[in-house]
Write a protein that holds these residues in place. Structure first.
Motif, PDB file in Angstrom:
ATOM      1  N   ALA A  26       6.998   2.125   0.536  1.00  0.00           N
ATOM      2  CA  ALA A  26       5.624   1.780   0.916  1.00  0.00           C
ATOM      3  C   ALA A  26       5.254   2.258   2.234  1.00  0.00           C
ATOM      4  CB  ALA A  26       5.301   0.389   0.651  1.00  0.00           C
ATOM      5  N   THR A  27       3.788   2.319   2.468  1.00  0.00           N
ATOM      6  CA  THR A  27       3.441   2.811   3.583  1.00  0.00           C
ATOM      7  C   THR A  27       3.004   1.432   4.320  1.00  0.00           C
ATOM      8  OG1 THR A  27       1.165   3.564   2.677  1.00  0.00           O
ATOM      9  CG2 THR A  27       2.995   5.149   3.206  1.00  0.00           C
ATOM     10  N   GLY A  28       2.774   0.372   3.574  1.00  0.00           N
ATOM     11  CA  GLY A  28       2.269  -0.843   4.473  1.00  0.00           C
ATOM     12  C   GLY A  28       2.466  -1.976   3.162  1.00  0.00           C
ATOM     13  N   GLY A  29       2.424  -3.290   4.001  1.00  0.00           N
ATOM     14  CA  GLY A  29       2.653  -4.533   3.296  1.00  0.00           C
ATOM     15  C   GLY A  29       4.219  -4.805   3.015  1.00  0.00           C
ATOM     16  N   THR A  30       4.712  -5.762   2.309  1.00  0.00           N
ATOM     17  CA  THR A  30       5.931  -6.216   2.110  1.00  0.00           C
ATOM     18  C   THR A  30       6.526  -6.067   0.557  1.00  0.00           C
ATOM     19  OG1 THR A  30       5.530  -8.507   2.031  1.00  0.00           O
ATOM     20  CG2 THR A  30       6.115  -7.647   4.352  1.00  0.00           C
ATOM     21  N   LEU A  31       7.696  -5.956   0.248  1.00  0.00           N
ATOM     22  CA  LEU A  31       8.100  -5.845  -0.893  1.00  0.00           C
ATOM     23  C   LEU A  31       9.625  -6.556  -1.080  1.00  0.00           C
ATOM     24  CD1 LEU A  31       7.945  -5.025  -4.167  1.00  0.00           C
ATOM     25  CD2 LEU A  31       8.579  -2.730  -3.372  1.00  0.00           C
ATOM     26  N   ARG A  32       9.727  -7.423  -1.985  1.00  0.00           N
ATOM     27  CA  ARG A  32      11.019  -8.034  -2.251  1.00  0.00           C
ATOM     28  C   ARG A  32      11.483  -7.756  -3.579  1.00  0.00           C
ATOM     29  NH1 ARG A  32      13.642 -10.453   1.878  1.00  0.00           N
ATOM     30  NH2 ARG A  32      14.985 -11.673   0.668  1.00  0.00           N
ATOM     31  N   VAL A  33      12.597  -7.338  -3.775  1.00  0.00           N
ATOM     32  CA  VAL A  33      12.877  -7.267  -5.486  1.00  0.00           C
ATOM     33  C   VAL A  33      14.176  -7.913  -5.388  1.00  0.00           C
ATOM     34  CG1 VAL A  33      13.297  -5.760  -7.323  1.00  0.00           C
ATOM     35  CG2 VAL A  33      11.471  -5.252  -5.723  1.00  0.00           C
ATOM     36  N   ALA A  34      14.636  -8.636  -6.367  1.00  0.00           N
ATOM     37  CA  ALA A  34      15.992  -9.307  -6.522  1.00  0.00           C
ATOM     38  C   ALA A  34      16.422  -9.768  -5.432  1.00  0.00           C
ATOM     39  CB  ALA A  34      16.828  -8.328  -7.032  1.00  0.00           C
ATOM     40  N   GLY A  35      15.574 -10.505  -4.368  1.00  0.00           N
ATOM     41  CA  GLY A  35      15.934 -11.031  -3.141  1.00  0.00           C
ATOM     42  C   GLY A  35      16.179 -10.161  -2.059  1.00  0.00           C
ATOM     43  N   GLU A  36      15.895  -8.746  -2.500  1.00  0.00           N
ATOM     44  CA  GLU A  36      16.060  -7.653  -1.219  1.00  0.00           C
ATOM     45  C   GLU A  36      14.736  -6.941  -0.762  1.00  0.00           C
ATOM     46  OE1 GLU A  36      19.083  -7.022  -0.048  1.00  0.00           O
ATOM     47  OE2 GLU A  36      20.351  -7.875  -1.563  1.00  0.00           O
ATOM     48  N   GLU A  37      14.793  -6.979   0.616  1.00  0.00           N
ATOM     49  CA  GLU A  37      13.670  -6.202   1.208  1.00  0.00           C
ATOM     50  C   GLU A  37      13.927  -5.069   1.212  1.00  0.00           C
ATOM     51  OE1 GLU A  37      10.423  -5.488   2.481  1.00  0.00           O
ATOM     52  OE2 GLU A  37      10.532  -7.616   2.741  1.00  0.00           O
TER      53      GLU A  37
ATOM     54  N   SER B 120       0.799  -1.218  -0.130  1.00  0.00           N
ATOM     55  CA  SER B 120      -0.092   0.056   0.297  1.00  0.00           C
ATOM     56  C   SER B 120       0.799   1.165  -0.060  1.00  0.00           C
ATOM     57  CB  SER B 120      -0.731  -0.005   1.227  1.00  0.00           C
ATOM     58  OG  SER B 120      -0.139   0.146   2.139  1.00  0.00           O
ATOM     59  N   PHE B 121       0.264   2.251  -0.523  1.00  0.00           N
ATOM     60  CA  PHE B 121       1.016   3.640  -0.583  1.00  0.00           C
ATOM     61  C   PHE B 121      -0.111   4.846  -0.167  1.00  0.00           C
ATOM     62  CE2 PHE B 121       2.905   7.284  -2.638  1.00  0.00           C
ATOM     63  CZ  PHE B 121       3.933   7.686  -1.952  1.00  0.00           C
ATOM     64  N   ARG B 122      -0.072   5.512   0.680  1.00  0.00           N
ATOM     65  CA  ARG B 122      -1.178   6.557   0.839  1.00  0.00           C
ATOM     66  C   ARG B 122      -0.085   7.850   0.976  1.00  0.00           C
ATOM     67  NH1 ARG B 122      -1.207   3.266   5.255  1.00  0.00           N
ATOM     68  NH2 ARG B 122      -0.552   4.203   7.203  1.00  0.00           N
ATOM     69  N   VAL B 123      -0.784   8.999   0.886  1.00  0.00           N
ATOM     70  CA  VAL B 123      -0.323  10.146   1.013  1.00  0.00           C
ATOM     71  C   VAL B 123      -1.321  11.233   1.634  1.00  0.00           C
ATOM     72  CG1 VAL B 123       1.283  10.112  -0.944  1.00  0.00           C
ATOM     73  CG2 VAL B 123      -0.936  11.015  -1.183  1.00  0.00           C
ATOM     74  N   VAL B 124      -0.620  12.235   2.490  1.00  0.00           N
ATOM     75  CA  VAL B 124      -1.708  13.170   3.150  1.00  0.00           C
ATOM     76  C   VAL B 124      -1.497  14.386   2.811  1.00  0.00           C
ATOM     77  CG1 VAL B 124      -2.253  13.995   5.617  1.00  0.00           C
ATOM     78  CG2 VAL B 124      -1.588  11.576   5.201  1.00  0.00           C
ATOM     79  N   GLY B 125      -2.501  15.077   2.184  1.00  0.00           N
ATOM     80  CA  GLY B 125      -2.556  16.302   1.688  1.00  0.00           C
ATOM     81  C   GLY B 125      -3.834  17.248   2.106  1.00  0.00           C
ATOM     82  N   ALA B 126      -3.848  18.348   1.490  1.00  0.00           N
ATOM     83  CA  ALA B 126      -4.795  19.454   2.141  1.00  0.00           C
ATOM     84  C   ALA B 126      -6.125  18.828   2.483  1.00  0.00           C
ATOM     85  CB  ALA B 126      -5.027  20.753   1.461  1.00  0.00           C
ATOM     86  N   GLY B 127      -6.546  17.876   1.575  1.00  0.00           N
ATOM     87  CA  GLY B 127      -7.765  17.292   1.455  1.00  0.00           C
ATOM     88  C   GLY B 127      -7.918  15.963   2.407  1.00  0.00           C
ATOM     89  N   GLY B 128      -6.868  15.630   2.917  1.00  0.00           N
ATOM     90  CA  GLY B 128      -6.955  14.499   3.893  1.00  0.00           C
ATOM     91  C   GLY B 128      -5.983  13.282   3.158  1.00  0.00           C
ATOM     92  N   GLU B 129      -6.078  12.276   3.646  1.00  0.00           N
ATOM     93  CA  GLU B 129      -5.475  10.849   3.120  1.00  0.00           C
ATOM     94  C   GLU B 129      -5.811  10.315   1.918  1.00  0.00           C
ATOM     95  OE1 GLU B 129      -3.725   7.922   6.274  1.00  0.00           O
ATOM     96  OE2 GLU B 129      -5.442   6.911   5.106  1.00  0.00           O
ATOM     97  N   VAL B 130      -4.840  10.111   1.273  1.00  0.00           N
ATOM     98  CA  VAL B 130      -5.512   9.456  -0.330  1.00  0.00           C
ATOM     99  C   VAL B 130      -4.707   8.038  -0.330  1.00  0.00           C
ATOM    100  CG1 VAL B 130      -5.265   9.790  -2.664  1.00  0.00           C
ATOM    101  CG2 VAL B 130      -5.632  11.853  -1.409  1.00  0.00           C
ATOM    102  N   ASN B 131      -5.439   7.255  -0.509  1.00  0.00           N
ATOM    103  CA  ASN B 131      -4.845   5.867  -0.888  1.00  0.00           C
ATOM    104  C   ASN B 131      -4.442   5.552  -2.110  1.00  0.00           C
ATOM    105  OD1 ASN B 131      -4.989   4.579   1.996  1.00  0.00           O
ATOM    106  ND2 ASN B 131      -7.036   5.053   1.814  1.00  0.00           N
TER     107      ASN B 131
END
Length: 249
Positions: free
Chosen positions: A80-91, A31-42
Motif C-alpha cells: 500500500a502507498t497509504g493507510g494501514t493494513l493488518r491481516v491475521a494480526g500482522e501489520e 490507498s494504492f497509486r502508481v506513476v506512469g507516463a501519463g502521471g499518477e493514477v490512484n
C-alpha cells in the motif's frame, strides 16, 4: 486421510484461528497509486474494510474498480502507498519480502483465474509445494489426501498440460487448502471455465471453506457466486461504495 484434513472446526465469524474478537482483516484509509507516463493514477483511494474470522465475503464491482489490487495488497504481493493494513494480526507494512513470504505460507491460500500451476510438476508435486516450503515431513502424504478430497486420486502423477481446465483448478484448490489457511483469496476462480465445470469447482471451494472455517474473499463478476457469500462488498473507482450482509430467504 490425515486427521487434520478430516477435522471440521466451527464456522462463521468465530471460526478457525479465532482467539478473540479481533477481525482477521483490518484496513483503514488504504490507498494504492502508481506513476506512469501519463502521471499518477490512484487505484485505491482510501478503503476502510473489516472482515471477521470465518466470514465469506464477495467482492464485486466493474473492471478497473480496484478489486484485484485490493486482493494483491491483502496477500502482501503489492505494498500500500497509504493507510494501514493488518491481516491475521500482522501489520503488513512492517514486513520485508522474506517475512511476507512466510506470512503467505502460514496464513493464506490463493486461487487465481489462470490456475498458476507449475507446468513441469505433477499435480501431487504442485499441491505439496506450500508444505515443502514449511518444512513438513508429511508434505506428499497430505498433498495426496488433499487431491483425493477434490476427486483427483486418479490424477496424482499427471502434469497440468494433461489435465482439463476444471481439473487444473481443482488442483489449485487442493494446493490452496492443503495447509488449512486462515484466509483464502479467490480472484475470478471460474473465469476460465464453462458454467457447469465452474459450478462444480465452486461447490468444492465452499465445501472446503466450511470444513476448515476459512475466511473467504471472493472476487467475482458473477452475481450468483457473490450471493453464495454471507456478505457483499462493492468496489467502485477505488472506493468501497456498498457493504451489505446477505440475508437468507
Amino acid at each position: 486421510m490425515p486427521d487434520s484434513l478430516n477435522h471440521v472446526p466451527p464456522t462463521g465469524p468465530a471460526g478457525r484461528g479465532a482467539t478473540d474478537g479481533a477481525p482477521l482483516i483490518e484496513a483503514r484509509n488504504l490507498s494504492f497509486r502508481v506513476v506512469g507516463a501519463g502521471g499518477e493514477v490512484n487505484i485505491l483511494r482510501g478503503v476502510d474494510l473489516s472482515i471477521g474470522r470465518g466470514e465469506a465475503v464477495g467482492i464485486v464491482g466493474p473492471s478497473g474498480s480496484g478489486k484485484t489490487t485490493l486482493l494483491m495488497l491483502l496477500a502482501g504481493l503489492e505494498r500500500a502507498t497509504g493507510g494501514t493494513l493488518r491481516v491475521a494480526g500482522e501489520e503488513l507494512a512492517a514486513m520485508d519480502e522474506d517475512a511476507l513470504a512466510r506470512f503467505r505460507r502460514d496464513n493464506l491460500g490463493i486461487v487465481f483465474q489462470s490456475f498458476h500451476l507449475v507446468p513441469t510438476m505433477t499435480a501431487l508435486e504442485n499441491v505439496a509445494i506450500p508444505l515443502e516450503f514449511a518444512g513438513r515431513a508429511d508434505a506428499f502424504e497430505r498433498a495426496e489426501a488433499a487431491l483425493r478430497s477434490v476427486g483427483l486420486a486418479h490424477r496424482l502423477r499427471h502434469y497440468p498440460g494433461q489435465l482439463s481446465g476444471g481439473e487444473q483448478q481443482r488442483v489449485a484448490l487442493a494446493r490452496a487448502f492443503v495447509a488449512e489457511p486462515k484466509l483464502l483469496l479467490a480472484d475470478e476462480p471460474t473465469g476460465n471455465l464453462d458454467r457447469a465445470t465452474g459450478d462444480k469447482v465452486m461447490d468444492l471451494l465452499f465445501e472446503m471453506r466450511a470444513r476448515f472455517g476459512t475466511t473467504l474473499l471472493l472476487i467475482t463478476h458473477d452475481p450468483a457466486l457473490a450471493e453464495r457469500c454471507e456478505r457483499q462488498v462493492r468496489v467502485g473507482d477505488g472506493l468501497i461504495v456498498a457493504d451489505s450482509a446477505l440475508v437468507a430467504a
